[in-house]
Structure formats: C-alpha cells, structure tokens
Design a protein around this motif. Structure first.
Motif, PDB file in Angstrom:
ATOM      1  N   PRO A  33      22.649 -13.293  -8.245  1.00 17.00           N
ATOM      2  CA  PRO A  33      21.230 -13.642  -8.124  1.00 17.00           C
ATOM      3  C   PRO A  33      20.906 -14.245  -6.755  1.00 17.00           C
ATOM      4  CG  PRO A  33      22.162 -14.515 -10.162  1.00 17.00           C
ATOM      5  CD  PRO A  33      23.301 -13.971  -9.361  1.00 17.00           C
ATOM      6  N   GLY A  34      19.894 -13.694  -6.115  1.00 16.90           N
ATOM      7  CA  GLY A  34      19.472 -14.203  -4.809  1.00 16.90           C
ATOM      8  C   GLY A  34      18.155 -14.934  -4.949  1.00 16.90           C
ATOM      9  N   PRO A  35      17.466 -15.189  -3.816  1.00 14.71           N
ATOM     10  CA  PRO A  35      16.190 -15.887  -3.868  1.00 14.71           C
ATOM     11  C   PRO A  35      15.157 -15.063  -4.639  1.00 14.71           C
ATOM     12  CG  PRO A  35      16.903 -15.500  -1.571  1.00 14.71           C
ATOM     13  CD  PRO A  35      17.885 -14.809  -2.474  1.00 14.71           C
ATOM     14  N   GLY A  36      14.283 -15.742  -5.332  1.00 13.49           N
ATOM     15  CA  GLY A  36      13.196 -15.048  -6.029  1.00 13.49           C
ATOM     16  C   GLY A  36      13.528 -14.653  -7.446  1.00 13.49           C
ATOM     17  N   ILE A  37      14.778 -14.850  -7.867  1.00 17.17           N
ATOM     18  CA  ILE A  37      15.106 -14.547  -9.271  1.00 17.17           C
ATOM     19  C   ILE A  37      15.986 -15.647  -9.854  1.00 17.17           C
ATOM     20  CG2 ILE A  37      17.006 -13.008  -8.561  1.00 17.17           C
ATOM     21  CD1 ILE A  37      15.959 -11.531 -11.385  1.00 17.17           C
ATOM     22  N   GLU A  38      15.647 -16.044 -11.054  1.00 20.77           N
ATOM     23  CA  GLU A  38      16.456 -17.007 -11.801  1.00 20.77           C
ATOM     24  C   GLU A  38      17.040 -16.280 -12.996  1.00 20.77           C
ATOM     25  OE1 GLU A  38      17.189 -20.052 -11.121  1.00 20.77           O
ATOM     26  OE2 GLU A  38      15.639 -20.762  -9.737  1.00 20.77           O
ATOM     27  N   VAL A  39      18.348 -16.418 -13.186  1.00 16.82           N
ATOM     28  CA  VAL A  39      19.027 -15.790 -14.317  1.00 16.82           C
ATOM     29  C   VAL A  39      19.624 -16.894 -15.173  1.00 16.82           C
ATOM     30  CG1 VAL A  39      20.844 -14.178 -15.006  1.00 16.82           C
ATOM     31  CG2 VAL A  39      19.567 -13.791 -12.891  1.00 16.82           C
ATOM     32  N   GLY A  40      19.451 -16.776 -16.472  1.00 13.01           N
ATOM     33  CA  GLY A  40      19.988 -17.799 -17.373  1.00 13.01           C
ATOM     34  C   GLY A  40      20.656 -17.177 -18.585  1.00 13.01           C
ATOM     35  N   ILE A  41      21.611 -17.917 -19.149  1.00 11.57           N
ATOM     36  CA  ILE A  41      22.264 -17.496 -20.392  1.00 11.57           C
ATOM     37  C   ILE A  41      22.161 -18.667 -21.367  1.00 11.57           C
ATOM     38  CG2 ILE A  41      24.435 -16.768 -21.487  1.00 11.57           C
ATOM     39  CD1 ILE A  41      24.058 -14.777 -19.419  1.00 11.57           C
ATOM     40  N   ALA A  42      21.759 -18.378 -22.606  1.00 10.59           N
ATOM     41  CA  ALA A  42      21.728 -19.411 -23.651  1.00 10.59           C
ATOM     42  C   ALA A  42      22.791 -19.077 -24.699  1.00 10.59           C
ATOM     43  CB  ALA A  42      20.338 -19.481 -24.280  1.00 10.59           C
ATOM     44  N   PRO A  43      23.995 -19.597 -24.533  1.00 12.62           N
ATOM     45  CA  PRO A  43      25.065 -19.325 -25.508  1.00 12.62           C
ATOM     46  C   PRO A  43      24.991 -20.321 -26.670  1.00 12.62           C
ATOM     47  CG  PRO A  43      25.945 -20.254 -23.439  1.00 12.62           C
ATOM     48  CD  PRO A  43      24.474 -20.451 -23.442  1.00 12.62           C
ATOM     49  N   PRO A  44      25.742 -20.069 -27.733  1.00  9.53           N
ATOM     50  CA  PRO A  44      25.863 -21.088 -28.779  1.00  9.53           C
ATOM     51  C   PRO A  44      26.491 -22.353 -28.191  1.00  9.53           C
ATOM     52  CG  PRO A  44      26.882 -19.010 -29.460  1.00  9.53           C
ATOM     53  CD  PRO A  44      26.529 -18.859 -28.026  1.00  9.53           C
ATOM     54  N   PHE A  45      26.269 -23.478 -28.856  1.00  7.29           N
ATOM     55  CA  PHE A  45      26.759 -24.773 -28.330  1.00  7.29           C
ATOM     56  C   PHE A  45      28.246 -24.749 -28.016  1.00  7.29           C
ATOM     57  CE2 PHE A  45      23.205 -26.561 -31.107  1.00  7.29           C
ATOM     58  CZ  PHE A  45      22.332 -26.698 -30.035  1.00  7.29           C
ATOM     59  N   THR A  46      29.032 -24.069 -28.891  1.00  5.47           N
ATOM     60  CA  THR A  46      30.498 -24.107 -28.738  1.00  5.47           C
ATOM     61  C   THR A  46      30.964 -23.458 -27.443  1.00  5.47           C
ATOM     62  OG1 THR A  46      30.549 -22.069 -30.028  1.00  5.47           O
ATOM     63  CG2 THR A  46      31.015 -24.123 -31.216  1.00  5.47           C
ATOM     64  N   LEU A  47      30.100 -22.639 -26.838  1.00  7.95           N
ATOM     65  CA  LEU A  47      30.511 -21.913 -25.626  1.00  7.95           C
ATOM     66  C   LEU A  47      29.905 -22.491 -24.355  1.00  7.95           C
ATOM     67  CD1 LEU A  47      30.164 -18.281 -27.047  1.00  7.95           C
ATOM     68  CD2 LEU A  47      32.284 -19.550 -26.637  1.00  7.95           C
ATOM     69  N   LEU A  48      29.142 -23.577 -24.479  1.00  6.32           N
ATOM     70  CA  LEU A  48      28.405 -24.072 -23.308  1.00  6.32           C
ATOM     71  C   LEU A  48      29.327 -24.474 -22.158  1.00  6.32           C
ATOM     72  CD1 LEU A  48      25.520 -26.158 -24.921  1.00  6.32           C
ATOM     73  CD2 LEU A  48      25.324 -24.011 -23.660  1.00  6.32           C
ATOM     74  N   HIS A  49      30.377 -25.248 -22.477  1.00  4.09           N
ATOM     75  CA  HIS A  49      31.277 -25.694 -21.402  1.00  4.09           C
ATOM     76  C   HIS A  49      31.904 -24.501 -20.691  1.00  4.09           C
ATOM     77  CE1 HIS A  49      31.450 -29.968 -22.863  1.00  4.09           C
ATOM     78  NE2 HIS A  49      31.571 -30.131 -21.555  1.00  4.09           N
ATOM     79  N   LEU A  50      32.414 -23.570 -21.485  1.00  3.81           N
ATOM     80  CA  LEU A  50      33.077 -22.397 -20.914  1.00  3.81           C
ATOM     81  C   LEU A  50      32.120 -21.610 -20.025  1.00  3.81           C
ATOM     82  CD1 LEU A  50      35.528 -20.310 -21.009  1.00  3.81           C
ATOM     83  CD2 LEU A  50      34.143 -19.129 -22.714  1.00  3.81           C
TER      84      LEU A  50
END
Ligand code: PEP
Length: 244
Positions: free
Chosen positions: A30-47
């Motif tokens: 991802p470069g400027p102008g785009i935001e990418v996000g992932i919403a995993p289950p809680f158990t996978l957040l740290h990883l």
C-alpha cells in the motif's frame, strides 16, 4: 483517500492466517492514497498485526467493549485491542446488531471509548430488506448515524452495508449505493462541524473483484468493507489494486 478493509468474521486459525499474510504481502504494497486494513478474530490479532503492520497494513478489531477493563466475561476492551496491535475497530456490524443485540446507545459509548484509546472506529450502518421494502432505508441510516450527534466529531470511517447484501452474493445496485452514500454524506455534514475530519464512506455487501470497479466509480464511495472475498488473498489483493 481510498480504503479497503477485510472482515474475516469468525474464520481462519493460526496457520491459515499466517499463510494468508505471507501471500498478501507478496502481492500488495500500500502506497499513499490508500489505506488497507484486516479485521481478524481476536485470537489472531497479535499474529496478524506483527506480520502486517510493518508492511503498512492496518489491523482492526471486529468489536470492542466501551469499558477499559472489568467483569465483562467474553468481551475485549479498546486498550486490549491497542495492546494487540490494532489501530482501529469495526463497530456496529450488522451481525453484531442482529445476533448480539448491539444498540445505537451502546455504539455511541463504544465510539467514544475507541477515540479515548486512539483507535479509529469503522462504524457500520445499513438497512434490512424489510426496512428497504417498507421505504425506510434513509430513515434507518439517519437513526444509526444520529449517535454522532452525541459523540461529536473525531476520526471516523463509515461503512454502508445493506444487511440483505451481506454474504448473500446480492450486491446493491449502483443507484441504491449512490443514493445511500449521498444521504450519509449529507447527514455527516449536518451532524459534524464543517472543517473537521473528512469521513470516508465505504460500501460493504458481496463485494468481489468483478463488481468493485463499478462501485469505486460512484461519487462518495471511498472503498469497501469486504467479508467473503477477503478470505482469499488473491481476491483481496485484486480489490486493493483496483482501489489504488
Ligand atoms: C461484511 O461482513 O462486512 C461483508 C460485507 O461481507 P460480504 O462481503 O461477505 O458480503
């Protein structure tokens, strides 16, 4: 700014999530102008946050409690989400509203708690099929957004997700998306003081690489919140590239 966020819901375990992340970072940067996000289950957040945040990909919780700590068995607080590497949190997803009794009053508290702990709320709103058929779509969206009159302004993303389009393979039509997004923009302008943060409005509901380009061409569509198609790194990367 464009935004593409994956909602993994209650899917994937450690090895699958690791393989997904390894694959994804080989496909997008991802470069400027785009935001990418992932919403995993809680158990996978740290990883997931450990693997993706160094690559410029944000991590969201799928929900967060309004209280910072205490006797709330089964819940996860905003400071705990931050501690696990989140920079944002999904709030008010229709599955939370439908199956877990999430109310607008509770969501107002959660939005404020997210800000207090420096998390970006991604507030999900949308009408059921029954409400649409009864001609109540804009009324429902207005009601769900009215919590912003109570919270006041702050960094925020909004996702318009018609409930009948989530996980059904039935994406909303361009005219329906355009009408809803124009209304949401007008409500945001009315509820929040001008000159404050420009809120991106995402569309969610059966987004695929086949349907996303048309949506991205519509006014006030800043990107997508993606469930099913986000579980395949090839498809999710394609959506990110389309938005870039
Ligand atoms: C979602 O869960 O927010 C969603 C939009 O799911 P899907 O893309 O599978 O419809």
């Amino acid at each position: 700014m464009r935004c593409v966020v994956a909602n993994w819901k209650m899917n994937l375990a450690t090895q699958e999530a690791r393989a997904f992340c390894d694959d994804l970072v080989g496909r997008i940067a991802p470069g400027p102008g785009i935001e990418v996000g992932i919403a995993p289950p809680f158990t996978l957040l740290h990883l997931v946050s450990g693997l993706l945040r160094p690559k410029g990909i944000q991590v969201f919780g799928q929900n967060g409690h309004a209280e910072p700590k205490g006797a709330f068995t089964g819940e996860v607080s905003m400071p705990q989400l931050r501690d696990a590497g989140c920079s944002g949190v999904l709030l008010g997803h229709s599955e939370r509203r439908q199956f877990f009794g999430e109310t607008d009053a509770a969501l107002a508290k959660k939005v404020k708690a997210a800000w207090q702990w420096d998390l970006l709320p991604l507030l999900c709103i949308g009408e059921t099929l029954e409400q649409r058929d009864a001609g109540r779509t804009l009324e429902v969206l207005g009601q769900q957004l009215s919590i912003l009159g109570e919270t006041g302004p702050g960094p925020l993303w909004v996702a318009y997700e018609p409930v009948w389009a989530i996980g059904t393979g039935r994406r909303a039509e361009a005219a329906q998306v355009q009408e809803a997004h124009a209304f949401i923009r007008a409500e945001l302008n009315r509820l929040l003081p001008t000159g404050t943060y420009q809120v991106p409005i995402l569309y969610g509901g059966s987004v695929t690489p086949e349907s996303f380009p048309e949506l991205l061409g519509l006014p006030e569509v800043a990107g997508g919140l993606v469930g099913g198609a986000s579980l395949d790194p090839r498809k999710f990367a394609e959506l990110v590239k389309q938005a870039s």
